[in-house]
Design an enzyme around this catalytic site. Sequence first.
Site, PDB file in Angstrom:
ATOM      1  N   ASP A  39       0.848  -1.222  -0.207  1.00  0.00           N
ATOM      2  CA  ASP A  39       0.086  -0.098   0.107  1.00  0.00           C
ATOM      3  C   ASP A  39       0.739   1.237  -0.101  1.00  0.00           C
ATOM      4  OD1 ASP A  39      -3.171   0.346   0.903  1.00  0.00           O
ATOM      5  OD2 ASP A  39      -1.898   2.131   0.985  1.00  0.00           O
ATOM      6  N   ILE A  40       0.439   2.381  -0.928  1.00  0.00           N
ATOM      7  CA  ILE A  40       1.321   3.495  -0.782  1.00  0.00           C
ATOM      8  C   ILE A  40       1.139   4.203   0.226  1.00  0.00           C
ATOM      9  CG2 ILE A  40      -0.661   5.123  -2.044  1.00  0.00           C
ATOM     10  CD1 ILE A  40       1.561   5.547  -4.028  1.00  0.00           C
ATOM     11  N   GLY A  95     -15.316   3.157   3.679  1.00  0.00           N
ATOM     12  CA  GLY A  95     -14.001   3.574   3.581  1.00  0.00           C
ATOM     13  C   GLY A  95     -13.412   3.292   2.269  1.00  0.00           C
ATOM     14  N   GLN A  96     -14.081   2.605   1.254  1.00  0.00           N
ATOM     15  CA  GLN A  96     -13.683   2.104  -0.101  1.00  0.00           C
ATOM     16  C   GLN A  96     -13.539   3.236  -0.766  1.00  0.00           C
ATOM     17  OE1 GLN A  96     -15.852  -0.658  -2.263  1.00  0.00           O
ATOM     18  NE2 GLN A  96     -14.092  -1.120  -3.891  1.00  0.00           N
ATOM     19  N   SER A  97     -12.092   3.741  -1.340  1.00  0.00           N
ATOM     20  CA  SER A  97     -11.688   4.810  -1.986  1.00  0.00           C
ATOM     21  C   SER A  97     -11.373   4.142  -3.628  1.00  0.00           C
ATOM     22  CB  SER A  97     -10.500   5.591  -1.443  1.00  0.00           C
ATOM     23  OG  SER A  97      -9.383   4.378  -1.344  1.00  0.00           O
ATOM     24  N   HIS A 145     -10.383  -5.468  -3.266  1.00  0.00           N
ATOM     25  CA  HIS A 145      -8.905  -5.763  -2.689  1.00  0.00           C
ATOM     26  C   HIS A 145      -9.072  -5.896  -1.315  1.00  0.00           C
ATOM     27  CE1 HIS A 145     -10.024  -1.271  -2.586  1.00  0.00           C
ATOM     28  NE2 HIS A 145      -9.496  -1.397  -1.532  1.00  0.00           N
ATOM     29  N   HIS A 183      -6.769  -5.672   2.024  1.00  0.00           N
ATOM     30  CA  HIS A 183      -5.820  -5.349   2.920  1.00  0.00           C
ATOM     31  C   HIS A 183      -5.278  -6.352   3.857  1.00  0.00           C
ATOM     32  CE1 HIS A 183      -6.754  -1.009   2.298  1.00  0.00           C
ATOM     33  NE2 HIS A 183      -7.999  -1.463   1.939  1.00  0.00           N
TER      34      HIS A 183
HETATM   35  P1  AMP Z   1      -9.653   1.391   0.233  1.00  0.00           P
HETATM   36  O1  AMP Z   1      -9.590   2.734   0.636  1.00  0.00           O
HETATM   37  O2  AMP Z   1     -10.249   0.127   1.154  1.00  0.00           O
HETATM   38  O3  AMP Z   1     -10.226   1.546  -1.037  1.00  0.00           O
HETATM   39  O4  AMP Z   1      -8.209   1.030  -0.039  1.00  0.00           O
HETATM   40  C1  AMP Z   1      -7.534   1.760  -1.336  1.00  0.00           C
HETATM   41  C2  AMP Z   1      -6.079   1.402  -0.710  1.00  0.00           C
HETATM   42  O5  AMP Z   1      -5.216   1.753  -1.955  1.00  0.00           O
HETATM   43  C3  AMP Z   1      -5.606   2.616   0.131  1.00  0.00           C
HETATM   44  O6  AMP Z   1      -5.103   2.086   1.422  1.00  0.00           O
HETATM   45  C4  AMP Z   1      -4.610   3.618  -0.305  1.00  0.00           C
HETATM   46  O7  AMP Z   1      -3.493   3.790   0.556  1.00  0.00           O
HETATM   47  C5  AMP Z   1      -4.201   2.398  -1.696  1.00  0.00           C
HETATM   48  N1  AMP Z   1      -3.701   3.140  -2.780  1.00  0.00           N
HETATM   49  C6  AMP Z   1      -3.972   3.884  -3.512  1.00  0.00           C
HETATM   50  N2  AMP Z   1      -3.323   4.137  -4.745  1.00  0.00           N
HETATM   51  C7  AMP Z   1      -2.059   3.337  -4.684  1.00  0.00           C
HETATM   52  C8  AMP Z   1      -1.111   3.062  -5.611  1.00  0.00           C
HETATM   53  N3  AMP Z   1      -0.928   3.714  -6.509  1.00  0.00           N
HETATM   54  N4  AMP Z   1      -0.274   2.260  -5.043  1.00  0.00           N
HETATM   55  C9  AMP Z   1      -0.590   1.453  -3.799  1.00  0.00           C
HETATM   56  N5  AMP Z   1      -1.603   1.516  -2.946  1.00  0.00           N
HETATM   57  C10 AMP Z   1      -2.207   2.706  -3.193  1.00  0.00           C
END
Ligand code: AMP
Length: 111
Positions: free
Chosen positions: A29-30, A90-92, A97, A99
């Site tokens: 995760d970034i 909290g899905q962004s 995916h 975690h």
């Molecule tokens: P969620 O908020 O549960 O949808 O998780 C999305 C996750 O993707 C978050 O923890 C972000 O930090 C991660 N994320 C977003 N962009 C990237 C990226 N380019 N590389 C790695 N992780 C990312």
Amino acid sequence: MDCLFCKIAGGEIPSKKVYEDELCYAFYDIDPQAPVHFLVIPKAHIQSVSQVDEAAAPVVGHIFAVIAQVARELGLESYRVVSNIGPQAGQSVPHLHFHVLSGRDMTWPPG
Ligand code: AMP
Ligand code: ZN
């Protein structure tokens, strides 16, 4: 498809790979929320757990076997697997995916 995680799985957008096979891709995760924080995604686009049907069940089962294997290889003894579904949870990123978080004490219930 204009999907961030489809692009990451396809190598169009760089990421720090943890594991890859024909069905799934795992990467760090970034914005890590724990000392170890990686994501495991199916290569095929699925929006979230809410879209998992019997046709998608084998890849989801496979992803859990991969999580167990990678966690073993990384020496993780205790960890949490989380999938957020929808904005209120909290899905962004709208690509399924999981975690995997480890390396610190976790609270319950989650926030
Ligand atoms: P969620 O908020 O549960 O949808 O998780 C999305 C996750 O993707 C978050 O923890 C972000 O930090 C991660 N994320 C977003 N962009 C990237 C990226 N380019 N590389 C790695 N992780 C990312
Ligand atoms: Zn996607």
